[in-house]
Motif scaffolding. Structure first.
Motif, PDB file in Angstrom:
ATOM      1  N   ALA A  87       0.838  -1.193   0.000  1.00 13.53           N
ATOM      2  CA  ALA A  87       0.000   0.000   0.000  1.00 13.53           C
ATOM      3  C   ALA A  87       0.876   1.248   0.000  1.00 13.53           C
ATOM      4  O   ALA A  87       1.660   1.466   0.932  1.00 13.53           O
ATOM      5  CB  ALA A  87      -0.925   0.002   1.213  1.00 13.53           C
ATOM      6  N   ASP A 105     -13.025   3.229  -0.577  1.00 16.44           N
ATOM      7  CA  ASP A 105     -13.301   2.968   0.825  1.00 16.44           C
ATOM      8  C   ASP A 105     -14.534   2.084   0.964  1.00 16.44           C
ATOM      9  O   ASP A 105     -15.633   2.465   0.579  1.00 16.44           O
ATOM     10  CB  ASP A 105     -13.513   4.293   1.570  1.00 16.44           C
ATOM     11  CG  ASP A 105     -13.655   4.083   3.075  1.00 16.44           C
ATOM     12  OD1 ASP A 105     -13.122   3.079   3.581  1.00 16.44           O
ATOM     13  OD2 ASP A 105     -14.303   4.932   3.717  1.00 16.44           O
ATOM     14  N   GLN A 135      -0.494   4.482  -0.414  1.00 11.91           N
ATOM     15  CA  GLN A 135      -1.297   5.419   0.355  1.00 11.91           C
ATOM     16  C   GLN A 135      -2.545   4.692   0.815  1.00 11.91           C
ATOM     17  O   GLN A 135      -2.661   3.479   0.641  1.00 11.91           O
ATOM     18  CB  GLN A 135      -1.658   6.641  -0.499  1.00 11.91           C
ATOM     19  CG  GLN A 135      -0.447   7.472  -0.919  1.00 11.91           C
ATOM     20  CD  GLN A 135      -0.839   8.655  -1.781  1.00 11.91           C
ATOM     21  OE1 GLN A 135      -2.011   8.844  -2.098  1.00 11.91           O
ATOM     22  NE2 GLN A 135       0.135   9.474  -2.145  1.00 11.91           N
ATOM     23  N   SER A 136      -3.495   5.414   1.359  1.00  4.25           N
ATOM     24  CA  SER A 136      -4.688   4.768   1.897  1.00  4.25           C
ATOM     25  C   SER A 136      -5.496   4.068   0.814  1.00  4.25           C
ATOM     26  O   SER A 136      -6.140   3.052   1.068  1.00  4.25           O
ATOM     27  CB  SER A 136      -5.566   5.803   2.596  1.00  4.25           C
ATOM     28  OG  SER A 136      -5.924   6.843   1.693  1.00  4.25           O
TER      29      SER A 136
END
Length: 241
Positions: free
Chosen positions: A149, A182, A151-152
């Motif tokens: 990963a 998300d 970034q998020s």
């Protein structure tokens, strides 16, 4: 037709059971598209679904179902694979997989062992097993995969899958990036190369891939990825060595 019925039935069973079973830990459905720009008749689409359920004593079971539609050659190809998984600790799992590849009316078995490690920012997994290819020859299956990963929502991943037998081998390397919404779908773009060495026939083809999937459940999907000889030959270039 068989692979579509098999896939639909397995996904419906996974969804229905997952909603009712307290041990449901994760599921994933997705589609992969591959194309070889330098060769008009190489490429294909694969559809897949998987579900995993927790058992006592750190054990769990998972089921994968895949259907493949290559641009050339055999079109009725599917796979169903089960995993028996033991969680050594919260980050490390080992497993035993067994299943079957279906090519028209023919069947071939696959089996082997696997390991997965979650290191927080990503995952690593590897497997080794045996099976048969499209020409009914015994093969050794192997593969590695890792993700990281950045970034998020963004990350990178790479995979190497292959099989080898007496006088022939095939392998595919793929690397790319993905974007994870998300609590929603995941989209990926990859670049890879598939290699075939079958005595007098040697072929190397570059391909690109597009992926879309969605994972649900407490674990956000399943512990291990898909297995099988046709998972290696993502473009159809080496479906019958």
């Amino acid at each position: 037709m068989f692979n579509k019925v098999l896939l639909t039935s397995a996904l419906a069973l996974t969804a229905a059971t997952g909603l009712q079973a307290q041990g449901f830990s994760g599921a994933e459905i997705g589609i992969d598209f591959t194309d070889a720009p330098d060769t008009d008749d190489l490429g294909g689409v694969s559809y897949y679904g998987s579900g995993e359920f927790a058992l006592p004593y750190n054990l769990s079971v998972a089921l994968d179902v895949s259907a493949f539609n290559f641009d050339v050659g055999i079109s009725d190809i599917s796979n169903i694979t089960a995993h028996i998984i033991y969680g050594i600790d919260p980050n490390t799992s080992v497993g035993f997989f067994f299943g079957q590849d279906f090519v028209d009316d023919a069947e071939s078995e696959i089996l082997g062992g696997e390991i997965a490690y979650d290191y927080g920012l990503g995952t690593f997994e590897a497997y080794l097993g045996s099976g048969s290819d499209g020409a009914d020859e015994d093969v050794t299956l192997y593969g590695f995969g890792a993700s990281y990963a950045l970034q998020s929502a963004f990350g990178v991943e790479a995979t190497i899958d292959g099989y080898s037998g007496e006088g022939f081998s095939a392998s595919a390397f793929e690397i790319g990036g993905f974007y994870q919404l998300d609590q929603g779908p995941k989209f990926g773009v990859t670049l890879g190369q598939v290699n075939l060495d079958a005595g007098d026939v040697e072929d190397d083809e570059w391909f690109f891939g597009l992926q879309a999937s969605i994972a649900v459940g407490p674990n956000g999907g399943t512990t291990f990825g898909r297995r099988g000889t046709f998972q290696v030959v993502k473009t159809g270039v080496a479906e019958t060595p």
